[in-house]
Scaffold this motif. Structure first.
Motif, PDB file in Angstrom:
ATOM      1  N   ARG A 152       0.457  -1.473   0.153  1.00  0.00           N
ATOM      2  CA  ARG A 152      -0.168  -0.169   0.348  1.00  0.00           C
ATOM      3  C   ARG A 152       0.662   1.116   0.081  1.00  0.00           C
ATOM      4  NH1 ARG A 152      -3.500  -0.160   4.634  1.00  0.00           N
ATOM      5  NH2 ARG A 152      -3.714   1.369   4.178  1.00  0.00           N
ATOM      6  N   VAL A 153       2.101   1.104   0.663  1.00  0.00           N
ATOM      7  CA  VAL A 153       3.125   2.445   0.759  1.00  0.00           C
ATOM      8  C   VAL A 153       4.468   1.279  -0.094  1.00  0.00           C
ATOM      9  CG1 VAL A 153       3.739   3.739   2.146  1.00  0.00           C
ATOM     10  CG2 VAL A 153       1.856   3.293   2.389  1.00  0.00           C
ATOM     11  N   TYR A 154       4.884   2.782  -0.699  1.00  0.00           N
ATOM     12  CA  TYR A 154       5.891   1.784  -0.684  1.00  0.00           C
ATOM     13  C   TYR A 154       7.095   3.545  -1.039  1.00  0.00           C
ATOM     14  CZ  TYR A 154       9.915   0.281  -3.739  1.00  0.00           C
ATOM     15  OH  TYR A 154      11.048  -0.645  -4.309  1.00  0.00           O
ATOM     16  N   MET A 155       8.141   3.697   0.232  1.00  0.00           N
ATOM     17  CA  MET A 155       9.428   3.990   0.347  1.00  0.00           C
ATOM     18  C   MET A 155      10.485   3.747  -0.175  1.00  0.00           C
ATOM     19  SD  MET A 155       8.314   5.169   4.737  1.00  0.00           S
ATOM     20  CE  MET A 155       9.021   6.759   4.093  1.00  0.00           C
ATOM     21  N   ALA A 156      10.917   4.409  -1.602  1.00  0.00           N
ATOM     22  CA  ALA A 156      11.944   4.239  -2.327  1.00  0.00           C
ATOM     23  C   ALA A 156      13.362   5.299  -1.902  1.00  0.00           C
ATOM     24  CB  ALA A 156      11.773   4.736  -3.994  1.00  0.00           C
ATOM     25  N   CYS A 157      14.039   4.540  -1.103  1.00  0.00           N
ATOM     26  CA  CYS A 157      15.561   5.484  -0.533  1.00  0.00           C
ATOM     27  C   CYS A 157      16.474   5.226  -0.795  1.00  0.00           C
ATOM     28  CB  CYS A 157      15.414   4.508   1.427  1.00  0.00           C
ATOM     29  SG  CYS A 157      13.988   5.040   2.284  1.00  0.00           S
ATOM     30  N   GLY A 158      16.864   6.192  -1.915  1.00  0.00           N
ATOM     31  CA  GLY A 158      18.165   6.192  -3.128  1.00  0.00           C
ATOM     32  C   GLY A 158      18.177   5.108  -3.778  1.00  0.00           C
ATOM     33  N   ILE A 159      16.492   5.761  -4.261  1.00  0.00           N
ATOM     34  CA  ILE A 159      16.652   4.860  -5.523  1.00  0.00           C
ATOM     35  C   ILE A 159      16.560   5.906  -6.757  1.00  0.00           C
ATOM     36  CG2 ILE A 159      15.320   2.921  -6.421  1.00  0.00           C
ATOM     37  CD1 ILE A 159      14.593   1.730  -3.411  1.00  0.00           C
ATOM     38  N   SER A 160      16.687   5.597  -8.509  1.00  0.00           N
ATOM     39  CA  SER A 160      16.978   6.487  -8.927  1.00  0.00           C
ATOM     40  C   SER A 160      16.021   6.300  -9.692  1.00  0.00           C
ATOM     41  CB  SER A 160      18.067   6.881 -10.062  1.00  0.00           C
ATOM     42  OG  SER A 160      17.515   5.022 -10.639  1.00  0.00           O
ATOM     43  N   GLY A 161      14.860   4.959 -10.087  1.00  0.00           N
ATOM     44  CA  GLY A 161      14.006   5.213 -10.319  1.00  0.00           C
ATOM     45  C   GLY A 161      13.442   4.626 -11.755  1.00  0.00           C
ATOM     46  N   ALA A 165       8.812   8.698  -2.578  1.00  0.00           N
ATOM     47  CA  ALA A 165      10.914   9.403  -2.907  1.00  0.00           C
ATOM     48  C   ALA A 165      11.712   9.968  -2.088  1.00  0.00           C
ATOM     49  CB  ALA A 165      10.877   9.392  -4.303  1.00  0.00           C
ATOM     50  N   ILE A 166      12.440   9.377  -1.224  1.00  0.00           N
ATOM     51  CA  ILE A 166      13.820  10.389  -0.228  1.00  0.00           C
ATOM     52  C   ILE A 166      14.772   9.911  -1.697  1.00  0.00           C
ATOM     53  CG2 ILE A 166      14.956  10.845   1.391  1.00  0.00           C
ATOM     54  CD1 ILE A 166      12.432   9.160   2.745  1.00  0.00           C
ATOM     55  N   ASN A 167      15.372  11.289  -1.798  1.00  0.00           N
ATOM     56  CA  ASN A 167      16.619  10.905  -2.816  1.00  0.00           C
ATOM     57  C   ASN A 167      16.939  12.812  -3.077  1.00  0.00           C
ATOM     58  OD1 ASN A 167      17.667  11.343  -5.375  1.00  0.00           O
ATOM     59  ND2 ASN A 167      16.716   9.646  -5.517  1.00  0.00           N
ATOM     60  N   LYS A 168      18.269  12.212  -2.643  1.00  0.00           N
ATOM     61  CA  LYS A 168      18.685  13.770  -2.913  1.00  0.00           C
ATOM     62  C   LYS A 168      19.189  14.731  -4.316  1.00  0.00           C
ATOM     63  CE  LYS A 168      23.729  12.390  -3.015  1.00  0.00           C
ATOM     64  NZ  LYS A 168      25.038  12.360  -1.461  1.00  0.00           N
ATOM     65  N   ASN A 169      18.329  14.033  -5.276  1.00  0.00           N
ATOM     66  CA  ASN A 169      18.524  15.192  -6.266  1.00  0.00           C
ATOM     67  C   ASN A 169      17.315  14.342  -6.425  1.00  0.00           C
ATOM     68  OD1 ASN A 169      18.550  15.032  -9.075  1.00  0.00           O
ATOM     69  ND2 ASN A 169      19.269  13.490 -10.108  1.00  0.00           N
ATOM     70  N   PRO A 170      16.710  16.287  -7.240  1.00  0.00           N
ATOM     71  CA  PRO A 170      15.542  16.070  -7.159  1.00  0.00           C
ATOM     72  C   PRO A 170      15.106  16.036  -8.301  1.00  0.00           C
ATOM     73  CG  PRO A 170      16.453  18.883  -6.905  1.00  0.00           C
ATOM     74  CD  PRO A 170      17.445  17.208  -6.847  1.00  0.00           C
ATOM     75  N   LYS A 171      15.570  16.064  -9.098  1.00  0.00           N
ATOM     76  CA  LYS A 171      15.565  15.724 -10.583  1.00  0.00           C
ATOM     77  C   LYS A 171      15.344  14.042 -10.968  1.00  0.00           C
ATOM     78  CE  LYS A 171      16.521  19.247 -12.626  1.00  0.00           C
ATOM     79  NZ  LYS A 171      17.498  20.375 -13.950  1.00  0.00           N
ATOM     80  N   ALA A 172      15.368  13.279  -9.611  1.00  0.00           N
ATOM     81  CA  ALA A 172      15.635  11.691  -9.875  1.00  0.00           C
ATOM     82  C   ALA A 172      14.310  11.314 -10.679  1.00  0.00           C
ATOM     83  CB  ALA A 172      16.045  11.061  -8.649  1.00  0.00           C
ATOM     84  N   PRO A 173      14.573  10.203 -11.247  1.00  0.00           N
ATOM     85  CA  PRO A 173      13.559  10.134 -11.977  1.00  0.00           C
ATOM     86  C   PRO A 173      11.665   9.406 -11.046  1.00  0.00           C
ATOM     87  CG  PRO A 173      15.365   8.751 -13.182  1.00  0.00           C
ATOM     88  CD  PRO A 173      16.115   9.553 -12.036  1.00  0.00           C
ATOM     89  N   LEU A 174      12.666   8.472  -9.951  1.00  0.00           N
ATOM     90  CA  LEU A 174      11.096   8.511  -9.150  1.00  0.00           C
ATOM     91  C   LEU A 174      10.104   9.784  -9.008  1.00  0.00           C
ATOM     92  CD1 LEU A 174      11.663   5.195  -7.388  1.00  0.00           C
ATOM     93  CD2 LEU A 174       9.934   6.416  -6.576  1.00  0.00           C
ATOM     94  N   ILE A 195      10.597  13.345  -1.537  1.00  0.00           N
ATOM     95  CA  ILE A 195      11.605  14.137  -0.080  1.00  0.00           C
ATOM     96  C   ILE A 195      12.826  14.908  -0.986  1.00  0.00           C
ATOM     97  CG2 ILE A 195      12.426  13.776   2.122  1.00  0.00           C
ATOM     98  CD1 ILE A 195       9.304  12.228   2.199  1.00  0.00           C
ATOM     99  N   VAL A 196      13.912  15.772  -0.792  1.00  0.00           N
ATOM    100  CA  VAL A 196      14.982  16.118  -1.257  1.00  0.00           C
ATOM    101  C   VAL A 196      15.825  15.963  -0.268  1.00  0.00           C
ATOM    102  CG1 VAL A 196      16.523  17.413  -1.857  1.00  0.00           C
ATOM    103  CG2 VAL A 196      14.471  17.227  -3.218  1.00  0.00           C
ATOM    104  N   ALA A 197      16.173  14.935   0.142  1.00  0.00           N
ATOM    105  CA  ALA A 197      17.031  15.227   1.881  1.00  0.00           C
ATOM    106  C   ALA A 197      18.275  13.947   1.404  1.00  0.00           C
ATOM    107  CB  ALA A 197      16.414  13.823   2.632  1.00  0.00           C
ATOM    108  N   ASP A 198      19.213  13.651   2.376  1.00  0.00           N
ATOM    109  CA  ASP A 198      20.079  13.158   2.704  1.00  0.00           C
ATOM    110  C   ASP A 198      19.830  11.624   2.965  1.00  0.00           C
ATOM    111  OD1 ASP A 198      22.185  11.082   2.868  1.00  0.00           O
ATOM    112  OD2 ASP A 198      23.888  12.562   3.123  1.00  0.00           O
ATOM    113  N   ILE A 199      19.493  10.183   2.825  1.00  0.00           N
ATOM    114  CA  ILE A 199      18.768   9.712   3.690  1.00  0.00           C
ATOM    115  C   ILE A 199      19.698   8.763   4.718  1.00  0.00           C
ATOM    116  CG2 ILE A 199      17.067   8.224   1.773  1.00  0.00           C
ATOM    117  CD1 ILE A 199      19.659   6.076   0.962  1.00  0.00           C
ATOM    118  N   LEU A 200      20.609   9.477   5.181  1.00  0.00           N
ATOM    119  CA  LEU A 200      21.967   8.972   5.499  1.00  0.00           C
ATOM    120  C   LEU A 200      20.891   9.399   6.872  1.00  0.00           C
ATOM    121  CD1 LEU A 200      25.149   8.116   3.875  1.00  0.00           C
ATOM    122  CD2 LEU A 200      23.202   6.645   4.826  1.00  0.00           C
ATOM    123  N   GLU A 201      21.027  10.846   6.907  1.00  0.00           N
ATOM    124  CA  GLU A 201      20.717  11.829   8.079  1.00  0.00           C
ATOM    125  C   GLU A 201      18.971  12.017   8.411  1.00  0.00           C
ATOM    126  OE1 GLU A 201      21.806  15.697   7.121  1.00  0.00           O
ATOM    127  OE2 GLU A 201      23.730  14.457   6.484  1.00  0.00           O
TER     128      GLU A 201
END
Ligand code: FAD
Length: 327
Positions: free
Chosen positions: A262-271, A287-296, A304-310
């Motif tokens: 039901r919910v898919y949290m993609a962390c540091g995955i480009s897509g 989608a949590i990715n430090k690149n706002p332009k990630a295809p996902l 969410i634009v963020a560093d997943i490690l933090e």
């Protein structure tokens, strides 16, 4: 406007989620379009799929032939070339089977071919304007495609959200008699089902999925902590498996598992499309990715634009707080 067909992928008597997505894509080509489903196969499974599709398609073309009992693109291409009218626009899901089927189909139909389409911008005379991705999703290309002789278009899974609509009670048109004896140079041998492994990610309602952005094996622990706080399981993209950070049974995608959470949290995955092909059931995608332009981000409900490690440890703390557990 040429007649629009949707090629329906199915398994075990159940139509793939893309069946509904292809209707949404057809409506982007022509808002008034009532696409026709075309389904190939054999026996009770084919009948069950056709019956289900009547609820969403006004017309369902059934092509039954014993040679089509298993997914052999060469045979299905021959069958489709026989039944489809010249000049048709044929929508096919952009997953492994569709990629195998479609280029040759467009050649046999003498029509245009566009792969991996994730946006349709409408028509301008004989031109259909679409958006597709190149260079692993780094570039979005706006493409004009001449549809005057028809077209075969691969639609990226998940890119077109199906709309709710009342059942249409469509008709099944049996086209089987038009297909003669089918022979091919390639032979279907068997389908190998992946082993479920320690955790069966196909059974979980919430998945915390990690990609290459997790950077090293030790960091998997922060995803596991979040998953535990959420009552979720940890899944991953292929590079994580290739690096032996998680077992193959956790891999989501065309060469991994197909999941329906039901919910898919993609962390540091480009897509990549190979990854997205494994996400079914139209889940809520974060989608949590430090690149706002990630295809996902283009298919995510929340980006969410963020560093997943933090970000992941902070989120875990917030979830624990909200649930009243000690941090
Ligand atoms: P990348 O594409 O490298 O993306 C990493 C992402 O992490 C980037 O978007 C980056 O911005 C982000 N990032 C980096 N550091 C951080 C950070 N600290 N915080 C936040 N974000 C960060 N792939 C699958 O997943 N499943 C499959 O089943 C599959 N099957 C395949 C089959 C074939 C035949 C082939 C050729 C490929 C297949 N692939 C599959 C591979 C696929 O093409 C992609 O290479 C893969 O999905 C990319 O994985 P990724 O998104 O984790 O890595």
């Amino acid at each position: 406007m040429a007649r629009i067909f949707a090629y329906i992928v199915h398994k075990g008597g159940i139509a793939d989620d893309s069946a509904a997505e292809l209707i949404a894509a057809a409506k982007k080509i022509d808002a008034l379009a009532t696409p026709t489903a075309v389904v190939t196969g054999w026996g009770a499974e084919l009948d069950a799929v056709c019956e289900t599709l009547r609820a969403s398609y006004g017309e369902v073309w059934k092509v039954a032939n014993q040679a089509l009992a298993y997914p052999n693109a060469e045979l299905i291409r021959k069958a489709l070339v026989t039944v489809l009218p010249a000049g048709s626009i044929v929508l096919v899901p952009h997953a492994h089977f569709g990629i195998d089927l479609s280029p040759g189909l467009s050649i046999k139909l003498n029509s245009a071919y566009v792969s991996d389409v994730l946006g349709i911008e409408g028509t301008d005379g004989n031109w259909l304007k679409v958006v597709r991705q190149e260079f692993g999703g780094q570039v979005s290309a706006h493409v004009r495609c001449d549809i005057s002789s028809g077209a075969v278009i691969n639609i990226r899974p998940g890119a077109f959200k199906p709309e709710e609509s009342a059942p249409v009670n469509g008709v099944i048109v049996d086209k089987s008699a038009e297909v003669g004896t089918l022979t091919a140079g390639r032979r279907y041998l068997e389908t190998v089902v992946a082993e479920a492994g320690d955790v069966d990610i196909t059974k979980h309602a919430v998945l915390v999925s990690v990609g290459r952005g997790i950077q090293e094996k030790d960091n998997i622990a922060i995803a596991e902590e979040l998953a535990e706080a959420l009552g979720a399981a940890v899944s991953c993209s292929r590079p994580v498996v290739d690096a032996k950070w998680l077992p193959k049974s956790r891999q989501v995608g065309s060469s991994g598992q197909t999941v329906k959470p039901r919910v898919y949290m993609a962390c540091g995955i480009s897509g990549s499309f190979q990854h997205l092909a494994g996400i079914k059931g139209n889940p809520f995608i974060v989608a949590i990715n430090k690149n706002p332009k990630a295809p996902l981000n283009q298919v995510a409900d929340v980006g969410i634009v963020a560093d997943i490690l933090e970000y992941l440890p902070e989120l875990t703390n917030k979830v624990r707080e909200a649930r009243g557990a000690s941090v």
